[in-house]
Design a protein around this motif. Structure first.
Motif, PDB file in Angstrom:
ATOM      1  N   LEU A   1       0.858  -1.198   0.000  1.00  0.00           N
ATOM      2  CA  LEU A   1       0.000   0.000   0.000  1.00  0.00           C
ATOM      3  C   LEU A   1       0.889   1.241   0.000  1.00  0.00           C
ATOM      4  CD1 LEU A   1      -2.681   1.525   0.357  1.00  0.00           C
ATOM      5  CD2 LEU A   1      -2.533   1.058   2.803  1.00  0.00           C
ATOM      6  N   ARG A   2       0.769   2.029  -1.056  1.00  0.00           N
ATOM      7  CA  ARG A   2       1.645   3.200  -1.165  1.00  0.00           C
ATOM      8  C   ARG A   2       0.855   4.411  -1.637  1.00  0.00           C
ATOM      9  NH1 ARG A   2       4.504  -0.731  -3.646  1.00  0.00           N
ATOM     10  NH2 ARG A   2       4.238   0.113  -5.729  1.00  0.00           N
ATOM     11  N   VAL A   3       1.341   5.568  -1.254  1.00  0.00           N
ATOM     12  CA  VAL A   3       0.809   6.811  -1.790  1.00  0.00           C
ATOM     13  C   VAL A   3       2.012   7.675  -2.163  1.00  0.00           C
ATOM     14  CG1 VAL A   3       0.521   7.767   0.545  1.00  0.00           C
ATOM     15  CG2 VAL A   3      -0.722   8.782  -1.350  1.00  0.00           C
ATOM     16  N   ARG A   4       1.948   8.292  -3.328  1.00  0.00           N
ATOM     17  CA  ARG A   4       3.146   8.990  -3.827  1.00  0.00           C
ATOM     18  C   ARG A   4       3.036  10.497  -3.737  1.00  0.00           C
ATOM     19  NH1 ARG A   4       1.616   5.192  -7.143  1.00  0.00           N
ATOM     20  NH2 ARG A   4       2.862   3.308  -7.343  1.00  0.00           N
ATOM     21  N   LEU A   5       1.955  10.996  -3.195  1.00  0.00           N
ATOM     22  CA  LEU A   5       1.753  12.440  -3.123  1.00  0.00           C
ATOM     23  C   LEU A   5       1.195  12.779  -1.742  1.00  0.00           C
ATOM     24  CD1 LEU A   5       1.971  14.750  -5.255  1.00  0.00           C
ATOM     25  CD2 LEU A   5      -0.496  14.505  -5.610  1.00  0.00           C
TER      26      LEU A   5
ATOM     27  N   THR B   1      -5.147   9.419   6.188  1.00  0.00           N
ATOM     28  CA  THR B   1      -5.176   7.967   6.354  1.00  0.00           C
ATOM     29  C   THR B   1      -5.733   7.286   5.118  1.00  0.00           C
ATOM     30  OG1 THR B   1      -5.553   8.233   8.722  1.00  0.00           O
ATOM     31  CG2 THR B   1      -6.029   6.083   7.809  1.00  0.00           C
ATOM     32  N   VAL B   2      -5.052   6.265   4.689  1.00  0.00           N
ATOM     33  CA  VAL B   2      -5.537   5.440   3.578  1.00  0.00           C
ATOM     34  C   VAL B   2      -5.774   4.042   4.128  1.00  0.00           C
ATOM     35  CG1 VAL B   2      -5.065   4.546   1.270  1.00  0.00           C
ATOM     36  CG2 VAL B   2      -4.079   6.735   1.983  1.00  0.00           C
TER      37      VAL B   2
ATOM     38  N   GLN C   1      -9.023   9.389   4.123  1.00  0.00           N
ATOM     39  CA  GLN C   1      -9.523  10.448   4.999  1.00  0.00           C
ATOM     40  C   GLN C   1      -8.480  11.556   5.043  1.00  0.00           C
ATOM     41  OE1 GLN C   1     -11.238   9.215   8.873  1.00  0.00           O
ATOM     42  NE2 GLN C   1     -10.898   7.151   8.121  1.00  0.00           N
ATOM     43  N   ALA C   2      -8.929  12.769   4.859  1.00  0.00           N
ATOM     44  CA  ALA C   2      -7.974  13.876   4.816  1.00  0.00           C
ATOM     45  C   ALA C   2      -8.617  15.100   5.468  1.00  0.00           C
ATOM     46  CB  ALA C   2      -7.605  14.176   3.365  1.00  0.00           C
TER      47      ALA C   2
END
Lengths: 198, 316
Positions: free
Chosen positions: B205-209, B237-238, B292-293
């Motif tokens: 699980l990755r987020v690049r931004l 949170t992802v 969630q942001a």
């Protein structure tokens, strides 16, 4: 965070009529912390019983801890799961630090059940021996289960949660809940069948 | 009577909580109330009014002609490329009975859990920047690749056996291998340690931004990833979830409105709640994620972050 069944099996209508629902209480407590208080009054007894059945007297401390964790995390609570299942989930996660206490308790209860005295009346004696053996075998079965399987089994049996609720509060896929429960039930059945009273 | 009912009627039981127990627990909770930070929730109209008032103050104080600039927390966030930590080691020749690792992370500690197909013979591999807490008070010395290591055996009479072996693999890199049941054995742990190599592993699980300056605060079991800025409110949170929720508006706490948006060419749903954005989208590969942001981000920024989430399908 995902949708689970909104109903709470076995404990519907937790909020008395004319009082704010559990979800409303949590929402209000974000701005006014002391508004969280009624949730303790509504849910402390069943949460304590669940904990006490699993670890005995240490449940007293874990009860307080469960509600402290819930209070600190109330902003991340989502309404679908239901407050009581959510609390059972927190309690179950806290129990992970007490696995050995829990397993020791089951083994101790099994020894206790095995050593119960025989009453004088023969029919009563047979009934009590059967019941004692059953208690012993159940306790031994619980002690032998893997912690993750036991969590799912006892959230089903003692907290009365549905598959969906268990998946949500333990943060695991529903298929995992099913497989863990299936395995736990199979092993429990096996233990009961294999260890007939002698 | 099935085993569930037997557990209810004949399973271990305990007395009800005493009045004193309940009182003490409630007192602890009440003390927490007093110390808790209060989240101010202001209706949108009121919030706008306050911002205008704040801006007017700046103008009045600084003189005509200066731009009205939102103050403090309302300052816009800039998105920048971010990287997700990689697990630094690979266990070559993973035993066939163990599943591929699932990763969890907190600053200073990175854990790979190899669950066993039998559910009882799991192996944990922890990499940290300090000596891990021992699971027993006594240990026996061994050697791993020429370096001194200690093996601790958990005291668990009658219960499943658990052994942990820890050593400083390279300066500042502490490794702990924990084996359960068939892996709770000196030789088994030493064999596993022989197969550890410096080969970083991407987590699924990755987020690049992410907003500039925000860092990975933790991830858990390949399913939850949390990034944080400088304050507790700055949290993103992802979470990977099993399926789409057909009724987000009902189930997201404080949901106010829902928008249909597009993420990665697929329809997604963006909820504006009282104190957060909530976005549910399906990413490439079919995984469904919830994001969630904080509301400090714009809707466009939330969507841009969601576009940069990826979930690698789990290996068999």
């Amino acid at each position: 965070m995902h949708r689970v069944e909104a109903h709470e099996r076995g404990h519907p209508g937790v909020a008395p009529p004319d009082e704010p629902s559990d979800d409303d209480v949590i929402r209000a407590s974000l701005a006014e912390p002391k508004r969280f208080g009624p949730l303790f009054d509504r849910h402390a007894l069943p949460v304590h019983r669940y904990l006490a059945r699993r670890i005995g007297p240490a449940a007293d401390d874990l009860l307080a801890e469960t509600f402290l964790v819930a209070f600190r995390r109330r902003a991340s609570y989502t309404s679908g799961v239901g407050v009581r299942p959510w609390l059972f989930g927190i309690a179950t996660n806290l129990l992970r630090r007490h696995v050995r206490t829990e397993e020791r308790r089951y083994r101790a209860l099994a020894r206790l059940a095995a050593g119960e005295s025989t009453p004088s009346v023969i029919e009563d004696a047979i009934d009590r021996l059967d019941a004692a053996a059953l208690r012993r075998d159940l306790a031994l079965a619980l002690a032998s289960l893997h912690r993750r399987d036991r969590d799912v089994l006892l959230l089903t049996a003692w907290a009365d949660l549905s598959y969906e609720q268990i998946a949500a509060v333990l943060d695991i896929p529903i298929g995992t809940v099913r497989s863990r429960l299936h395995r736990a039930r199979r092993l429990t059945r096996l233990a009961l069948a294999l260890e007939e009273p002698t | 009577m099935n085993e569930i009912n037997l557990l209810r009627t004949h399973g271990p039981d305990a007395p009800e909580a005493s009045t004193e127990t309940l009182r003490l627990a409630k007192d602890r909770l009440a003390r927490e109330f007093a110390a808790a930070p209060v989240r101010r929730t202001v209706p949108p109209l009121r919030r706008r009014t306050l911002l205008v008032a704040a801006g007017a103050t700046v103008v009045a104080g600084a003189g005509v002609g200066l731009a009205v600039r939102p103050l403090g927390p309302a300052e816009p966030l800039t998105l920048v490329a971010t990287t997700i930590p990689e697990f630094p080691l690979t266990l070559r020749s993973r035993p066939a009975t163990l599943s591929p690792p699932r990763y969890s992370y907190a600053p200073g500690q990175f854990l790979a859990v190899f669950l066993s197909r039998s559910t009882t013979d799991d192996v944990y591999l922890l990499v940290g920047d300090s000596r891990p807490a021992p699971i027993a008070t006594t240990s026996r010395p061994v050697t791993v690749a020429g370096r001194p290591a200690e093996i601790y055996e958990e005291s668990n009479p009658g219960g499943p056996r658990r052994l942990a072996m820890s050593w400083e693999r390279t300066p500042g890199q502490w490794v702990s291998l924990t084996g359960h049941r068939r892996f709770a054995d000196d030789a088994a742990l030493l064999r596993l340690a022989e197969h550890l190599v410096d080969e970083p592993q991407q987590v699924p699980l990755r987020v690049r931004l992410a907003p500039r300056g925000w860092r990975v605060a933790m991830f858990k079991d390949d399913t939850i990833l949390t990034l944080q800025g400088g304050s507790p409110d700055e949290t993103l949170t992802v979470q990977v979830v099993p399926r789409r929720d057909p009724d987000l508006l009902l189930n997201v706490t404080g949901a106010r409105e829902e928008r249909r948006v597009t993420v990665g060419g697929r329809e997604a749903r963006l909820i504006r709640a009282d104190d957060m954005w909530f976005l549910q989208a399906e990413v490439t590969g079919g995984a469904v994620v919830n994001l969630q942001a904080p509301l400090r981000l714009s809707a466009g920024q939330v969507i841009a972050i969601a576009e940069q989430i990826s979930v690698t399908p789990r290996r068999a």
